[in-house]
Scaffold this motif. Sequence first.
Motif, PDB file in Angstrom:
ATOM      1  N   LEU A   1      -6.009   4.984  -2.868  1.00 52.60           N
ATOM      2  CA  LEU A   1      -6.638   5.942  -1.961  1.00 52.60           C
ATOM      3  C   LEU A   1      -5.653   6.546  -0.973  1.00 52.60           C
ATOM      4  O   LEU A   1      -5.842   7.680  -0.519  1.00 52.60           O
ATOM      5  CB  LEU A   1      -7.767   5.256  -1.200  1.00 52.60           C
ATOM      6  CG  LEU A   1      -8.974   4.827  -2.039  1.00 52.60           C
ATOM      7  CD1 LEU A   1      -9.925   3.991  -1.199  1.00 52.60           C
ATOM      8  CD2 LEU A   1      -9.680   6.042  -2.616  1.00 52.60           C
ATOM      9  N   VAL A   2      -4.610   5.793  -0.617  1.00 51.22           N
ATOM     10  CA  VAL A   2      -3.653   6.301   0.365  1.00 51.22           C
ATOM     11  C   VAL A   2      -2.926   7.543  -0.154  1.00 51.22           C
ATOM     12  O   VAL A   2      -2.356   8.315   0.616  1.00 51.22           O
ATOM     13  CB  VAL A   2      -2.647   5.187   0.756  1.00 51.22           C
ATOM     14  CG1 VAL A   2      -1.554   5.043  -0.291  1.00 51.22           C
ATOM     15  CG2 VAL A   2      -2.046   5.452   2.128  1.00 51.22           C
ATOM     16  N   ARG A   3      -2.998   7.766  -1.446  1.00 53.32           N
ATOM     17  CA  ARG A   3      -2.389   8.952  -2.049  1.00 53.32           C
ATOM     18  C   ARG A   3      -3.296  10.186  -1.995  1.00 53.32           C
ATOM     19  O   ARG A   3      -2.938  11.240  -2.503  1.00 53.32           O
ATOM     20  CB  ARG A   3      -2.007   8.649  -3.501  1.00 53.32           C
ATOM     21  CG  ARG A   3      -0.780   7.752  -3.585  1.00 53.32           C
ATOM     22  CD  ARG A   3      -0.702   6.922  -4.840  1.00 53.32           C
ATOM     23  NE  ARG A   3       0.560   6.198  -4.880  1.00 53.32           N
ATOM     24  CZ  ARG A   3       0.844   5.115  -4.158  1.00 53.32           C
ATOM     25  NH1 ARG A   3      -0.051   4.612  -3.334  1.00 53.32           N
ATOM     26  NH2 ARG A   3       2.026   4.529  -4.240  1.00 53.32           N
TER      27      ARG A   3
ATOM     28  N   GLU B   1       4.361   5.655   7.971  1.00 55.95           N
ATOM     29  CA  GLU B   1       4.247   4.569   8.939  1.00 55.95           C
ATOM     30  C   GLU B   1       3.195   3.551   8.493  1.00 55.95           C
ATOM     31  O   GLU B   1       2.318   3.847   7.685  1.00 55.95           O
ATOM     32  CB  GLU B   1       3.881   5.137  10.311  1.00 55.95           C
ATOM     33  CG  GLU B   1       4.937   6.076  10.876  1.00 55.95           C
ATOM     34  CD  GLU B   1       4.537   6.615  12.239  1.00 55.95           C
ATOM     35  OE1 GLU B   1       3.380   6.353  12.657  1.00 55.95           O
ATOM     36  OE2 GLU B   1       5.375   7.285  12.869  1.00 55.95           O
ATOM     37  N   ARG B   2       3.291   2.384   9.068  1.00 60.21           N
ATOM     38  CA  ARG B   2       2.350   1.310   8.748  1.00 60.21           C
ATOM     39  C   ARG B   2       0.912   1.742   8.994  1.00 60.21           C
ATOM     40  O   ARG B   2      -0.004   1.337   8.258  1.00 60.21           O
ATOM     41  CB  ARG B   2       2.693   0.073   9.582  1.00 60.21           C
ATOM     42  CG  ARG B   2       1.722  -1.085   9.381  1.00 60.21           C
ATOM     43  CD  ARG B   2       2.213  -2.340  10.068  1.00 60.21           C
ATOM     44  NE  ARG B   2       1.259  -3.432   9.934  1.00 60.21           N
ATOM     45  CZ  ARG B   2       1.513  -4.699  10.254  1.00 60.21           C
ATOM     46  NH1 ARG B   2       2.704  -5.032  10.741  1.00 60.21           N
ATOM     47  NH2 ARG B   2       0.591  -5.641  10.093  1.00 60.21           N
ATOM     48  N   ALA B   3       0.692   2.600   9.999  1.00 58.24           N
ATOM     49  CA  ALA B   3      -0.665   3.046  10.334  1.00 58.24           C
ATOM     50  C   ALA B   3      -1.331   3.742   9.157  1.00 58.24           C
ATOM     51  O   ALA B   3      -2.566   3.691   9.012  1.00 58.24           O
ATOM     52  CB  ALA B   3      -0.637   3.969  11.549  1.00 58.24           C
ATOM     53  N   VAL B   4      -0.568   4.400   8.307  1.00 58.30           N
ATOM     54  CA  VAL B   4      -1.122   5.075   7.125  1.00 58.30           C
ATOM     55  C   VAL B   4      -1.750   4.042   6.196  1.00 58.30           C
ATOM     56  O   VAL B   4      -2.865   4.214   5.692  1.00 58.30           O
ATOM     57  CB  VAL B   4      -0.018   5.875   6.396  1.00 58.30           C
ATOM     58  CG1 VAL B   4      -0.542   6.447   5.085  1.00 58.30           C
ATOM     59  CG2 VAL B   4       0.513   6.985   7.295  1.00 58.30           C
ATOM     60  N   ALA B   5      -1.023   2.942   5.967  1.00 60.07           N
ATOM     61  CA  ALA B   5      -1.548   1.872   5.120  1.00 60.07           C
ATOM     62  C   ALA B   5      -2.750   1.200   5.765  1.00 60.07           C
ATOM     63  O   ALA B   5      -3.729   0.878   5.093  1.00 60.07           O
ATOM     64  CB  ALA B   5      -0.454   0.846   4.844  1.00 60.07           C
ATOM     65  N   GLU B   6      -2.684   1.002   7.065  1.00 56.18           N
ATOM     66  CA  GLU B   6      -3.766   0.294   7.748  1.00 56.18           C
ATOM     67  C   GLU B   6      -5.067   1.091   7.717  1.00 56.18           C
ATOM     68  O   GLU B   6      -6.154   0.506   7.624  1.00 56.18           O
ATOM     69  CB  GLU B   6      -3.343  -0.040   9.172  1.00 56.18           C
ATOM     70  CG  GLU B   6      -2.264  -1.125   9.213  1.00 56.18           C
ATOM     71  CD  GLU B   6      -1.857  -1.511  10.621  1.00 56.18           C
ATOM     72  OE1 GLU B   6      -2.081  -0.692  11.547  1.00 56.18           O
ATOM     73  OE2 GLU B   6      -1.327  -2.617  10.797  1.00 56.18           O
TER      74      GLU B   6
ATOM     75  N   ILE C   1       0.824  -1.200   0.000  1.00 58.50           N
ATOM     76  CA  ILE C   1       0.000   0.000   0.000  1.00 58.50           C
ATOM     77  C   ILE C   1       0.861   1.255   0.000  1.00 58.50           C
ATOM     78  O   ILE C   1       0.496   2.276  -0.591  1.00 58.50           O
ATOM     79  CB  ILE C   1      -0.937   0.002   1.230  1.00 58.50           C
ATOM     80  CG1 ILE C   1      -1.788  -1.265   1.259  1.00 58.50           C
ATOM     81  CG2 ILE C   1      -1.818   1.248   1.244  1.00 58.50           C
ATOM     82  CD1 ILE C   1      -2.504  -1.581  -0.018  1.00 58.50           C
ATOM     83  N   LEU C   2       2.011   1.191   0.635  1.00 59.03           N
ATOM     84  CA  LEU C   2       2.870   2.368   0.780  1.00 59.03           C
ATOM     85  C   LEU C   2       3.869   2.535  -0.356  1.00 59.03           C
ATOM     86  O   LEU C   2       4.592   3.544  -0.385  1.00 59.03           O
ATOM     87  CB  LEU C   2       3.635   2.285   2.113  1.00 59.03           C
ATOM     88  CG  LEU C   2       2.774   2.223   3.375  1.00 59.03           C
ATOM     89  CD1 LEU C   2       3.658   2.140   4.615  1.00 59.03           C
ATOM     90  CD2 LEU C   2       1.837   3.414   3.468  1.00 59.03           C
ATOM     91  N   LEU C   3       3.925   1.599  -1.285  1.00 63.87           N
ATOM     92  CA  LEU C   3       4.898   1.676  -2.371  1.00 63.87           C
ATOM     93  C   LEU C   3       4.748   2.979  -3.156  1.00 63.87           C
ATOM     94  O   LEU C   3       3.655   3.344  -3.582  1.00 63.87           O
ATOM     95  CB  LEU C   3       4.729   0.492  -3.327  1.00 63.87           C
ATOM     96  CG  LEU C   3       5.294  -0.852  -2.864  1.00 63.87           C
ATOM     97  CD1 LEU C   3       4.908  -1.944  -3.846  1.00 63.87           C
ATOM     98  CD2 LEU C   3       6.810  -0.775  -2.708  1.00 63.87           C
ATOM     99  N   GLY C   4       5.861   3.662  -3.337  1.00 62.26           N
ATOM    100  CA  GLY C   4       5.854   4.878  -4.143  1.00 62.26           C
ATOM    101  C   GLY C   4       5.520   6.144  -3.392  1.00 62.26           C
ATOM    102  O   GLY C   4       5.638   7.242  -3.955  1.00 62.26           O
ATOM    103  N   LEU C   5       5.093   6.043  -2.138  1.00 66.69           N
ATOM    104  CA  LEU C   5       4.794   7.250  -1.372  1.00 66.69           C
ATOM    105  C   LEU C   5       6.091   7.937  -0.948  1.00 66.69           C
ATOM    106  O   LEU C   5       7.064   7.272  -0.600  1.00 66.69           O
ATOM    107  CB  LEU C   5       3.978   6.914  -0.125  1.00 66.69           C
ATOM    108  CG  LEU C   5       2.510   6.543  -0.323  1.00 66.69           C
ATOM    109  CD1 LEU C   5       1.873   6.254   1.036  1.00 66.69           C
ATOM    110  CD2 LEU C   5       1.751   7.646  -1.023  1.00 66.69           C
ATOM    111  N   PRO C   6       6.128   9.261  -0.954  1.00 63.26           N
ATOM    112  CA  PRO C   6       7.345   9.964  -0.546  1.00 63.26           C
ATOM    113  C   PRO C   6       7.589   9.840   0.952  1.00 63.26           C
ATOM    114  O   PRO C   6       6.661   9.579   1.737  1.00 63.26           O
ATOM    115  CB  PRO C   6       7.053  11.416  -0.934  1.00 63.26           C
ATOM    116  CG  PRO C   6       5.562  11.516  -0.921  1.00 63.26           C
ATOM    117  CD  PRO C   6       5.058  10.182  -1.367  1.00 63.26           C
ATOM    118  N   GLY C   7       8.844  10.022   1.335  1.00 68.53           N
ATOM    119  CA  GLY C   7       9.188   9.955   2.743  1.00 68.53           C
ATOM    120  C   GLY C   7       9.148   8.532   3.271  1.00 68.53           C
ATOM    121  O   GLY C   7       9.297   7.565   2.524  1.00 68.53           O
ATOM    122  N   LYS C   8       8.922   8.401   4.575  1.00 71.98           N
ATOM    123  CA  LYS C   8       8.849   7.094   5.207  1.00 71.98           C
ATOM    124  C   LYS C   8       7.538   6.989   5.986  1.00 71.98           C
ATOM    125  O   LYS C   8       7.520   7.072   7.228  1.00 71.98           O
ATOM    126  CB  LYS C   8      10.046   6.877   6.138  1.00 71.98           C
ATOM    127  CG  LYS C   8      11.390   6.826   5.398  1.00 71.98           C
ATOM    128  CD  LYS C   8      12.535   6.561   6.362  1.00 71.98           C
ATOM    129  CE  LYS C   8      13.861   6.461   5.622  1.00 71.98           C
ATOM    130  NZ  LYS C   8      15.003   6.200   6.559  1.00 71.98           N
TER     131      LYS C   8
END
Length: 256
Positions: A150-152, A112-117, A103-110
């Motif tokens: 959607l995470v974007r 956290e897992r909570a963003v994907a969850e 889910i976090l692939l390609g997002l800038p920065g680092k």
Amino acid sequence: MATDLHGTVSSSAPTGRSEPAVRVEGLTRSFDGRAVVDGLDLPLDAGEFTVLLGRSGCGKSALLRVLAGLDREIEGTVLVPKRRAVAFQAPRLMPWKRVWRNILLGLPGKPERAVAERALEEVGLGARSGAWPTTLSGGGAQRASLARALVREPDLLLLDEPFGALDALTRIRARHLVAELWQRRGCAVLLITHNVVEALLLADRALVMRDGTIAYETPVAVDRPRAVSGPESAALRSRLLTELGVESTAAPAKAV
């Protein structure tokens, strides 16, 4: 804030009237001297759900790749939001990464897992965040693909035949999910499909693409939630099938 595909950035002027989420003018994309997209003009309003129909080879996927920023070998003007995301028919999950990491692939920065969850919870997949992608069903993998889009936090969500590989029951559930996400998020959506029923159930506006341009468009002014059996839907279905070169029948459409 919007960006064109040649890299310049502009913002909408304070005119009191909102600018389109997408503005395409005179778009041409050629392969080996043949125009697959041919002088196409297309505005998409902010928050609008647009469904693009057309036969294979008409230029639908070529247009989507341009809007997604995956193809820049174009002529014409293309103005799109900076925040945009795409989900394809194939979920394209990396099998060696846990679902949440996909889910976090390609997002800038680092992030956290909570963003994907949070995104996975939104698509009903929160309990599988630590799973391997190969353990997901077809519908689950497509939900993960939607979460990755959607995470974007997109202002424009591009969907390229996202239900095409699903079985009939899973397809119905996936359509309901997309409708709920759109209503919750309020972003502009462009769904590419061969399925007229999907246009009847989901779209604010239906477009038919033929020979690289928009050959027909119509609002879908049917109250939500919708059924495909009502007289308005039946008449629109018949017209869309005619525009697609398919002979319509009097039999009611199945919601699959």
